[in-house]
Design a protein around this motif. Structure first.
Motif, PDB file in Angstrom:
ATOM      1  N   ARG A  88       0.851  -1.191   0.000  1.00  0.00           N
ATOM      2  CA  ARG A  88       0.000   0.000   0.000  1.00  0.00           C
ATOM      3  C   ARG A  88       0.882   1.235   0.000  1.00  0.00           C
ATOM      4  NH1 ARG A  88      -5.146   0.730   0.733  1.00  0.00           N
ATOM      5  NH2 ARG A  88      -5.445  -1.379   1.477  1.00  0.00           N
ATOM      6  N   ARG A  90       0.811   5.536   0.504  1.00  0.00           N
ATOM      7  CA  ARG A  90       0.053   6.630   1.116  1.00  0.00           C
ATOM      8  C   ARG A  90       0.649   7.942   0.634  1.00  0.00           C
ATOM      9  NH1 ARG A  90      -3.176   7.585   5.912  1.00  0.00           N
ATOM     10  NH2 ARG A  90      -2.876   9.721   6.653  1.00  0.00           N
ATOM     11  N   THR A 122     -11.898  10.104  -5.140  1.00  0.00           N
ATOM     12  CA  THR A 122     -12.755   9.093  -4.513  1.00  0.00           C
ATOM     13  C   THR A 122     -12.841   7.839  -5.380  1.00  0.00           C
ATOM     14  OG1 THR A 122     -14.068  10.794  -3.410  1.00  0.00           O
ATOM     15  CG2 THR A 122     -15.092   8.628  -3.658  1.00  0.00           C
ATOM     16  N   ALA A 125      -8.749   6.287  -5.547  1.00  0.00           N
ATOM     17  CA  ALA A 125      -8.046   5.872  -4.327  1.00  0.00           C
ATOM     18  C   ALA A 125      -8.819   4.779  -3.610  1.00  0.00           C
ATOM     19  CB  ALA A 125      -7.865   7.076  -3.399  1.00  0.00           C
ATOM     20  N   ASP A 126      -8.101   3.961  -2.856  1.00  0.00           N
ATOM     21  CA  ASP A 126      -8.759   2.982  -1.995  1.00  0.00           C
ATOM     22  C   ASP A 126      -9.470   3.703  -0.856  1.00  0.00           C
ATOM     23  OD1 ASP A 126      -7.805   0.872  -3.526  1.00  0.00           O
ATOM     24  OD2 ASP A 126      -6.019   0.609  -2.289  1.00  0.00           O
ATOM     25  N   ASP A 127      -8.865   4.767  -0.376  1.00  0.00           N
ATOM     26  CA  ASP A 127      -9.430   5.560   0.703  1.00  0.00           C
ATOM     27  C   ASP A 127      -8.767   6.931   0.668  1.00  0.00           C
ATOM     28  OD1 ASP A 127     -11.021   6.129   2.904  1.00  0.00           O
ATOM     29  OD2 ASP A 127      -9.704   5.126   4.349  1.00  0.00           O
ATOM     30  N   TRP A 128      -9.432   7.931   1.224  1.00  0.00           N
ATOM     31  CA  TRP A 128      -8.835   9.251   1.362  1.00  0.00           C
ATOM     32  C   TRP A 128      -9.537   9.985   2.491  1.00  0.00           C
ATOM     33  CZ3 TRP A 128     -10.905  14.178   0.819  1.00  0.00           C
ATOM     34  CH2 TRP A 128     -12.193  14.260   0.287  1.00  0.00           C
ATOM     35  N   GLY A 129      -8.900  11.031   2.977  1.00  0.00           N
ATOM     36  CA  GLY A 129      -9.490  11.797   4.057  1.00  0.00           C
ATOM     37  C   GLY A 129      -8.702  13.062   4.334  1.00  0.00           C
ATOM     38  N   TRP A 142      -5.003  13.168   2.530  1.00  0.00           N
ATOM     39  CA  TRP A 142      -4.255  11.947   2.255  1.00  0.00           C
ATOM     40  C   TRP A 142      -5.095  10.995   1.404  1.00  0.00           C
ATOM     41  CZ3 TRP A 142      -6.790   7.665   3.844  1.00  0.00           C
ATOM     42  CH2 TRP A 142      -7.751   7.821   4.859  1.00  0.00           C
ATOM     43  N   ALA A 143      -4.388  10.130   0.705  1.00  0.00           N
ATOM     44  CA  ALA A 143      -5.039   9.091  -0.099  1.00  0.00           C
ATOM     45  C   ALA A 143      -4.166   7.851  -0.047  1.00  0.00           C
ATOM     46  CB  ALA A 143      -5.221   9.550  -1.534  1.00  0.00           C
ATOM     47  N   THR A 144      -4.811   6.682  -0.074  1.00  0.00           N
ATOM     48  CA  THR A 144      -4.068   5.428  -0.102  1.00  0.00           C
ATOM     49  C   THR A 144      -4.433   4.652  -1.358  1.00  0.00           C
ATOM     50  OG1 THR A 144      -5.743   4.248   1.192  1.00  0.00           O
ATOM     51  CG2 THR A 144      -3.911   5.248   2.416  1.00  0.00           C
ATOM     52  N   SER A 146      -3.644   0.626  -3.064  1.00  0.00           N
ATOM     53  CA  SER A 146      -3.036  -0.693  -3.013  1.00  0.00           C
ATOM     54  C   SER A 146      -2.181  -0.888  -4.253  1.00  0.00           C
ATOM     55  CB  SER A 146      -4.121  -1.769  -2.954  1.00  0.00           C
ATOM     56  OG  SER A 146      -3.540  -3.048  -3.122  1.00  0.00           O
TER      57      SER A 146
END
Length: 153
Positions: A88, A90, A122, A125-129, A142-144, A146
């Motif tokens: 992963r 980041r 959105t 990315a697998d996730d962001w916040g 941030w964004a992650t 895989s």
């Protein structure tokens, strides 16, 4: 957020890249190019899914930092890190503007001049916040992603 600004002798020598960039369109472009170069050095080729996807996310987040997070005389910071197993990645983009926190509009207005970039983040990315910036005023978006994800997903 205090980001130790260190650049390894060669990007492949590390699993972390962090650097400050001027809050200008040129700074955003350079950040995108540095992230793409670093990913390539870490074994994610320029024309590969991981590099293309994370470079696009970087472009969106850095453009937002320049457009919406700019404080005159302050740089924005980019940090890219790989987990120990490399599974992963980041990406973090920090600026010093506290009051402008990004939100994803459920539907971007058809005539709106902005607001679609985070919809793209959105989707990719697998996730962001968003978090408070450690060690100072501002925020970190941030964004992650895989590295095992395929382009067919």
């Amino acid at each position: 957020m205090h980001i130790p600004l260190r650049t390894p002798t060669h990007p492949a020598d590390s699993t972390e890249f962090a650097m400050a960039f001027t809050s200008t369109p040129r700074g955003a472009r350079l950040a995108r190019l540095f992230v793409a170069h670093c990913l390539n050095a870490w074994g994610h080729p320029y024309d590969g899914h991981v590099n293309e996807t994370l470079t696009l996310i970087t472009a969106e987040l850095c453009a937002n930092a320049v457009r919406h997070g700019r404080v005159p005389g302050r740089d924005f910071h980019v940090r890219l890190a790989a987990e120990a197993d490399g599974g992963r990645l980041r990406l973090e983009v920090s600026d010093t503007r506290v009051e402008r926190r990004p939100v994803v509009a459920v539907l971007a207005e058809p005539d709106a001049e902005s607001g679609r970039g985070l919809l793209l983040v959105t989707a990719l990315a697998d996730d962001w916040g968003v978090t408070d910036r450690r060690g100072g005023p501002g925020k970190t978006v941030w964004a992650t992603l895989s590295t095992h994800r395929t382009s067919a997903e």
